[in-house]
Design an enzyme around this catalytic site. Structure first.
Site, PDB file in Angstrom:
ATOM      1  N   ARG A  31     -26.707 -19.623  15.225  1.00  0.00           N
ATOM      2  CA  ARG A  31     -26.777 -19.515  13.771  1.00  0.00           C
ATOM      3  C   ARG A  31     -28.180 -19.415  13.189  1.00  0.00           C
ATOM      4  O   ARG A  31     -28.317 -19.261  11.976  1.00  0.00           O
ATOM      5  CB  ARG A  31     -26.040 -20.711  13.142  1.00  0.00           C
ATOM      6  CG  ARG A  31     -24.564 -20.668  13.419  1.00  0.00           C
ATOM      7  CD  ARG A  31     -23.850 -21.901  12.905  1.00  0.00           C
ATOM      8  NE  ARG A  31     -22.443 -21.844  13.249  1.00  0.00           N
ATOM      9  CZ  ARG A  31     -21.949 -22.111  14.451  1.00  0.00           C
ATOM     10  NH1 ARG A  31     -22.754 -22.459  15.431  1.00  0.00           N
ATOM     11  NH2 ARG A  31     -20.665 -22.029  14.673  1.00  0.00           N
ATOM     12  N   HIS A 115     -17.066 -26.108  26.019  1.00  0.00           N
ATOM     13  CA  HIS A 115     -16.724 -24.716  25.709  1.00  0.00           C
ATOM     14  C   HIS A 115     -16.676 -23.829  26.958  1.00  0.00           C
ATOM     15  O   HIS A 115     -16.819 -22.618  26.861  1.00  0.00           O
ATOM     16  CB  HIS A 115     -17.721 -24.148  24.685  1.00  0.00           C
ATOM     17  CG  HIS A 115     -17.655 -24.840  23.351  1.00  0.00           C
ATOM     18  ND1 HIS A 115     -18.648 -24.791  22.409  1.00  0.00           N
ATOM     19  CD2 HIS A 115     -16.689 -25.622  22.804  1.00  0.00           C
ATOM     20  CE1 HIS A 115     -18.313 -25.512  21.349  1.00  0.00           C
ATOM     21  NE2 HIS A 115     -17.128 -26.029  21.571  1.00  0.00           N
ATOM     22  N   CYS A 142      -8.942  -8.153  38.339  1.00  0.00           N
ATOM     23  CA  CYS A 142      -8.731  -8.941  39.555  1.00  0.00           C
ATOM     24  C   CYS A 142      -7.967  -8.098  40.585  1.00  0.00           C
ATOM     25  O   CYS A 142      -7.344  -7.092  40.221  1.00  0.00           O
ATOM     26  CB  CYS A 142      -7.912 -10.165  39.145  1.00  0.00           C
ATOM     27  SG  CYS A 142      -7.514 -11.282  40.469  1.00  0.00           S
ATOM     28  N   SER A 182     -28.093 -28.998  17.898  1.00  0.00           N
ATOM     29  CA  SER A 182     -26.806 -28.472  17.428  1.00  0.00           C
ATOM     30  C   SER A 182     -26.773 -28.511  15.914  1.00  0.00           C
ATOM     31  O   SER A 182     -27.188 -29.502  15.308  1.00  0.00           O
ATOM     32  CB  SER A 182     -25.641 -29.288  17.986  1.00  0.00           C
ATOM     33  OG  SER A 182     -24.425 -28.814  17.431  1.00  0.00           O
ATOM     34  N   SER A 183     -26.248 -27.438  15.324  1.00  0.00           N
ATOM     35  CA  SER A 183     -26.108 -27.417  13.859  1.00  0.00           C
ATOM     36  C   SER A 183     -24.951 -28.323  13.434  1.00  0.00           C
ATOM     37  O   SER A 183     -24.767 -28.569  12.248  1.00  0.00           O
ATOM     38  CB  SER A 183     -25.865 -25.984  13.384  1.00  0.00           C
ATOM     39  OG  SER A 183     -24.666 -25.491  13.953  1.00  0.00           O
TER      40      SER A 183
HETATM   41  P1  NAD Z   1     -26.017 -23.405  16.556  1.00  0.00           P
HETATM   42  O1  NAD Z   1     -26.710 -22.082  16.767  1.00  0.00           O
HETATM   43  O2  NAD Z   1     -25.039 -23.499  15.461  1.00  0.00           O
HETATM   44  O3  NAD Z   1     -27.130 -24.519  16.274  1.00  0.00           O
HETATM   45  C1  NAD Z   1     -28.293 -24.629  17.037  1.00  0.00           C
HETATM   46  C2  NAD Z   1     -29.266 -25.534  16.289  1.00  0.00           C
HETATM   47  O4  NAD Z   1     -30.371 -25.773  17.147  1.00  0.00           O
HETATM   48  C3  NAD Z   1     -29.814 -24.919  15.005  1.00  0.00           C
HETATM   49  O5  NAD Z   1     -29.556 -25.796  13.923  1.00  0.00           O
HETATM   50  C4  NAD Z   1     -31.321 -24.767  15.257  1.00  0.00           C
HETATM   51  O6  NAD Z   1     -32.098 -25.120  14.127  1.00  0.00           O
HETATM   52  C5  NAD Z   1     -31.565 -25.754  16.385  1.00  0.00           C
HETATM   53  N1  NAD Z   1     -32.636 -25.376  17.324  1.00  0.00           N
HETATM   54  C6  NAD Z   1     -32.843 -24.177  17.893  1.00  0.00           C
HETATM   55  N2  NAD Z   1     -33.865 -24.234  18.771  1.00  0.00           N
HETATM   56  C7  NAD Z   1     -34.327 -25.509  18.727  1.00  0.00           C
HETATM   57  C8  NAD Z   1     -35.374 -26.198  19.408  1.00  0.00           C
HETATM   58  N3  NAD Z   1     -36.151 -25.602  20.312  1.00  0.00           N
HETATM   59  N4  NAD Z   1     -35.587 -27.515  19.125  1.00  0.00           N
HETATM   60  C9  NAD Z   1     -34.815 -28.162  18.180  1.00  0.00           C
HETATM   61  N5  NAD Z   1     -33.794 -27.540  17.531  1.00  0.00           N
HETATM   62  C10 NAD Z   1     -33.544 -26.242  17.810  1.00  0.00           C
HETATM   63  O7  NAD Z   1     -25.418 -23.825  17.953  1.00  0.00           O
HETATM   64  P2  NAD Z   1     -24.347 -24.936  18.290  1.00  0.00           P
HETATM   65  O8  NAD Z   1     -24.455 -26.100  17.370  1.00  0.00           O
HETATM   66  O9  NAD Z   1     -24.396 -25.156  19.752  1.00  0.00           O
HETATM   67  O10 NAD Z   1     -23.008 -24.186  17.949  1.00  0.00           O
HETATM   68  C11 NAD Z   1     -21.843 -24.778  18.321  1.00  0.00           C
HETATM   69  C12 NAD Z   1     -21.054 -23.964  19.297  1.00  0.00           C
HETATM   70  O11 NAD Z   1     -20.345 -22.951  18.653  1.00  0.00           O
HETATM   71  C13 NAD Z   1     -21.799 -23.207  20.354  1.00  0.00           C
HETATM   72  O12 NAD Z   1     -22.287 -24.008  21.373  1.00  0.00           O
HETATM   73  C14 NAD Z   1     -20.772 -22.244  20.831  1.00  0.00           C
HETATM   74  O13 NAD Z   1     -20.039 -22.748  21.909  1.00  0.00           O
HETATM   75  C15 NAD Z   1     -19.897 -22.082  19.625  1.00  0.00           C
HETATM   76  N6  NAD Z   1     -19.982 -20.710  19.222  1.00  0.00           N
HETATM   77  C16 NAD Z   1     -19.550 -19.778  20.097  1.00  0.00           C
HETATM   78  C17 NAD Z   1     -19.668 -18.473  19.794  1.00  0.00           C
HETATM   79  C18 NAD Z   1     -19.241 -17.448  20.783  1.00  0.00           C
HETATM   80  O14 NAD Z   1     -19.778 -16.379  20.813  1.00  0.00           O
HETATM   81  N7  NAD Z   1     -18.277 -17.782  21.628  1.00  0.00           N
HETATM   82  C19 NAD Z   1     -20.206 -18.117  18.573  1.00  0.00           C
HETATM   83  C20 NAD Z   1     -20.643 -19.088  17.705  1.00  0.00           C
HETATM   84  C21 NAD Z   1     -20.534 -20.407  18.045  1.00  0.00           C
END
Ligand code: NAD
Length: 242
Positions: A31, A115, A142, A182-183
């Site tokens: 995000r 996930h 497969c 994580s957001s």
């Molecule tokens: P996210 O991208 O929503 O949040 C990541 C957060 O990490 C952000 O708020 C950012 O500010 C922070 N960040 C980035 N780099 C950093 C660093 N070096 N140090 C400190 N903070 C840092 O990711 P999320 O919270 O893991 O999203 C949740 C889950 O949603 C994902 O893990 C994923 O499994 C799932 N998702 C999957 C898909 C898909 O394509 N299947 C798509 C969207 C979300």
């Protein structure tokens, strides 16, 4: 009390990691504006069962891109430090929303993947698993004729039941719950810190940007990279032990 002293005193520390844990390895998160995966792709269209069956070409292209990117990246010092903390009894469990397998590659043993994993693909029909690099070689079906798909949770699919149960249990037993990168926008992962807090854990959130749970946390660190913060905590732990 500082985070370091909570880490030192805690008997059950649970770490919840999100995509921000792996950006320092070179993997984009989802995000973040400009650099996040969502800025290039629309996962809610591509990472779905519907796309697997009805927009196969785009689905495969999206996951080939992600598998290729994963192959070019490695765990960073922060992943290795968490593994070291597990060996030293400072961390008990990692619950991760990440599918990159970096925690295990760095040496962490107790990792709950909420996930799934992008390290393997499996057959929708017979369940046979293969390493995900076969996808890059165009192996998309497969031997049984079924469709091969990445072993990640797609939008609209339930989370693996065993992983969810174990994650709730770990959160319930935690006396320190650390969120890294994580957001906290995605449920049920974002319920775990709340649950841990309600069960008496201290809650620490280390994330570049603010999250909706910051007000509940006992300590929050923004605007700093996870690797850097973990290294600083390690220095403080070492100093305190001397
Ligand atoms: P996210 O991208 O929503 O949040 C990541 C957060 O990490 C952000 O708020 C950012 O500010 C922070 N960040 C980035 N780099 C950093 C660093 N070096 N140090 C400190 N903070 C840092 O990711 P999320 O919270 O893991 O999203 C949740 C889950 O949603 C994902 O893990 C994923 O499994 C799932 N998702 C999957 C898909 C898909 O394509 N299947 C798509 C969207 C979300």
């Amino acid at each position: 009390m500082t985070i370091t002293s909570w880490l030192a005193a805690s008997r059950r520390t649970v770490v919840l990691t999100g995509a921000g844990m792996s950006t320092e390895s070179g993997l984009p998160d989802f995000r973040s504006p400009r650099t996040g995966l969502w800025a290039r792709f629309n996962p809610s269209e591509l990472a779905t069962i519907d796309a697997l069956h009805h927009r196969r070409e785009s689905f495969v292209e999206f996951y080939q891109y992600r598998i290729r990117t994963l192959q070019q990246c490695q765990p960073h010092d922060g992943h290795r430090l968490l593994a070291d903390w597990e060996r030293r009894g400072i961390v008990q469990t990692i619950v991760t929303q990440n599918v990159d397998g970096f925690h295990q590659e760095a040496g962490s043993r107790r990792v709950i993947e909420l996930h799934g994993s992008l390290r393997t693909v499996h057959c929708q029909r017979c369940g046979q698993t293969k390493p995900s690099f076969v996808y890059l070689h165009g192996v998309l079906t497969c031997e049984c004729g079924g469709v091969l798909r990445p072993s990640v949770v797609l939008f609209g699919e339930p989370l693996p039941e065993k992983a969810i149960m174990e994650a709730w249990e770990a959160a319930q037993q935690a006396d320190l719950f650390l969120v890294l990168g994580s957001s906290l926008q995605v449920s049920p992962a974002n319920q775990l810190p709340l649950f841990a807090k309600r069960n008496g854990a201290k809650l620490v959130i280390i994330n570049w940007e603010p999250t909706d749970l910051d007000d509940l946390a006992d300590a929050v660190i923004h605007g700093r990279k996870i690797g850097e913060v973990l290294n600083e905590l390690e220095r403080q732990l070492t100093e305190a032990a001397e």
